[in-house]
Design an enzyme around this catalytic site. Structure first.
Site, mmCIF file in Angstrom:
data_model
loop_
_atom_site.group_PDB
_atom_site.id
_atom_site.type_symbol
_atom_site.label_atom_id
_atom_site.label_comp_id
_atom_site.label_asym_id
_atom_site.label_seq_id
_atom_site.Cartn_x
_atom_site.Cartn_y
_atom_site.Cartn_z
ATOM 1 N N ASP A 30 0.867 -1.168 0.000
ATOM 2 C CA ASP A 30 0.000 0.000 0.000
ATOM 3 C C ASP A 30 0.909 1.225 0.000
ATOM 4 O O ASP A 30 1.747 1.380 0.883
ATOM 5 C CB ASP A 30 -0.891 0.009 1.241
ATOM 6 N N ASP B 173 -14.059 -5.397 -1.701
ATOM 7 C CA ASP B 173 -14.018 -5.369 -0.236
ATOM 8 C C ASP B 173 -15.444 -5.641 0.234
ATOM 9 O O ASP B 173 -16.376 -5.015 -0.262
ATOM 10 C CB ASP B 173 -13.599 -3.986 0.286
#
Lengths: 252, 196
Positions: free
Chosen positions: A11, A130
């Site tokens: 990330d 997600d």
């Protein structure tokens, strides 16, 4: 035999790799290009670079970093975060990305999946989903790092994404992400059975046994992980060596 | 100098980067005179095999490629167009360098199509595969495969089918996998190609 893939996920925020617990409390852990190179040398099968600030703060994509990554990395890598248009995807392809991953943009504008897939092929398009369980027991698709709950349901949305041209599904359980408590393997197996494209498991690995379980009981084709690598609990090679001992086919 | 043939079939950046890391000089081109005078020719390709053949024809490159006498390396769809035909493009002829046909993988309950990810080679022979470990790993992304034939110099297996992972006929070579994305093993193949 086709190997199960181990994919470190980086990330990225302003060129630095960060990893949060349930997307909160970001901690800086290193330079994105250098970490990516290190993982590739250590036996990573692919890499994923997510510009995690892009969606939340409306930042653009990170093409120049992608170009630097492409110069040094000799394994496939996927980039994502803030891709909203075909032009965003084109820029990342031109910068050297092998695949892009889209999440929120696909939820709010599903046509983008087909737009990108028809131009660059399904192998270029990873749809990230997600999802979190609701009070009704269903898996609800979320966006914006889990902070927005949509009316889409995990399984039907994954099927729709495949039909629209997705080449892989990257599913993260927001109930598990960052907790190091393992993956929801039953959900993964159900997803794998319903789809004709590979499923990548993400979010929740606390140890190698968790990864082994999602690749066997969960039937996932690949496992993506961040924390267990970044903080040096395990190297990629240690994880793969252990998986091989468990008779899971890996590239070593 | 290496000529990388640009015929509108996918992004060439990773191939350029891989050759660049080996210190090779290359030129991305669709110019027949550049292709015919190059020391090495690479025919990459991602996408539809029928479109690949069409694009080569439109650019007048079919006979040019056939007449190259220096080593040529076709990668992925670039390898498939060098075969006789493909089920992806019914009724269309390939360049017919490799004596084999390209077929679609059947989907099975345990094996998804495309064949995507890292898989191993077997039955390896010849200089292009020199110095590699036994059963080396390479990165594949494809829904169609070239059947094994007399030109097969390495095989791979998926969905119960053993197919051609590497083909060779005279100065023509082809890899179904992507050497430019296959880590150290891929780099070794590209290096061998430069040193043929």
């Amino acid at each position: 035999m086709l190997a199960k893939r181990i994919i470190p996920c980086l990330d990225v925020k302003e060129g630095k790799v960060v990893k949060g617990i349930n997307f909160l409390g970001l901690q800086e852990v290193g330079d994105a290009v250098e970490l990516g190179r290190r993982y590739a040398l250590d036996g990573a099968d692919e890499l994923v670079f997510l510009d995690i600030t892009a969606t939340r703060e409306g930042r653009g994509t990170f093409a120049s970093l992608v170009g630097r990554i492409a110069d040094v990395i000799n394994i496939p890598f996927t980039v994502g975060g803030g891709i909203r248009t075909l032009d965003d995807a084109s820029l990342l392809l031109d910068s050297g990305a092998d695949k892009i991953t889209i999440n929120s943009a696909a939820v709010y504008n599903p046509d983008i999946i087909g737009d990108i897939a028809s131009k660059y092929g399904s192998q270029f398009v990873v749809v990230a989903i997600d999802a979190a369980t609701g009070d009704d027991g269903l898996w609800h698709v979320t966006t914006h790092g889990g902070s927005v709950r949509t009316d889409k349901e995990l399984f039907s949305w994954a099927r729709e994404a495949e039909e629209r041209g997705a080449g892989e599904i990257l599913f993260t359980s927001m109930d598990h992400d960052g907790t190091r408590n393992g993956y929801p393997c039953g959900v993964y197996a159900a997803l794998w059975d319903r789809l004709g494209i590979p499923v990548i498991a993400s979010g929740g690995a606390g140890g190698v046994e968790d990864i082994a379980e999602v690749l066997t009981a969960g039937r996932a084709d690949a496992a993506l992980a961040a924390s267990i690598f970044h903080y040096g609990n395990y190297t990629v090679r240690e994880v793969k060596t252990r998986l091989k001992e468990l008779e899971i086919p890996v590239r070593l | 100098m290496i000529a990388i043939i640009d015929y509108g079939m996918g992004n060439l950046r990773s191939l350029e980067n891989a050759l660049g890391r080996l210190g090779a000089e290359f030129e991305v081109t669709s110019d027949p005179s550049v292709i015919l005078s190059a020391d090495r020719v690479v025919l990459p390709g991602v996408g539809n095999a029928g479109k690949a053949v069409d694009n080569l024809q439109e650019r007048g490159l079919v006979d040019v490629i056939k007449s190259v006498r220096r080593p040529v390396l076709g990668i992925c769809v670039g390898m498939q167009v060098l075969c006789l035909s493909s089920e992806e493009a019914p009724g269309k002829e390939g360049l017919g360098i490799f004596d084999t046909r390209v077929r679609r993988f059947p989907a099975t309950s345990s094996d998804k199509v495309p064949h995507m990810g890292w898989n191993t080679l077997s039955n390896m022979e010849g200089k292009l595969l020199n110095g590699l470990p036994q059963n080396p790993w390479f990165y594949f992304v494809h829904s169609y495969y070239a059947s094994t034939c007399t030109d097969t110099v390495a095989t791979c297996s998926y969905a119960g089918i053993m197919f051609s992972a590497v083909l060779r006929y005279e100065n023509f070579y082809g890899t179904q996998f992507h050497p430019e994305k296959s880590g150290d093993a891929g780099e070794a193949i590209l290096k061998n190609f430069l040193e043929l």
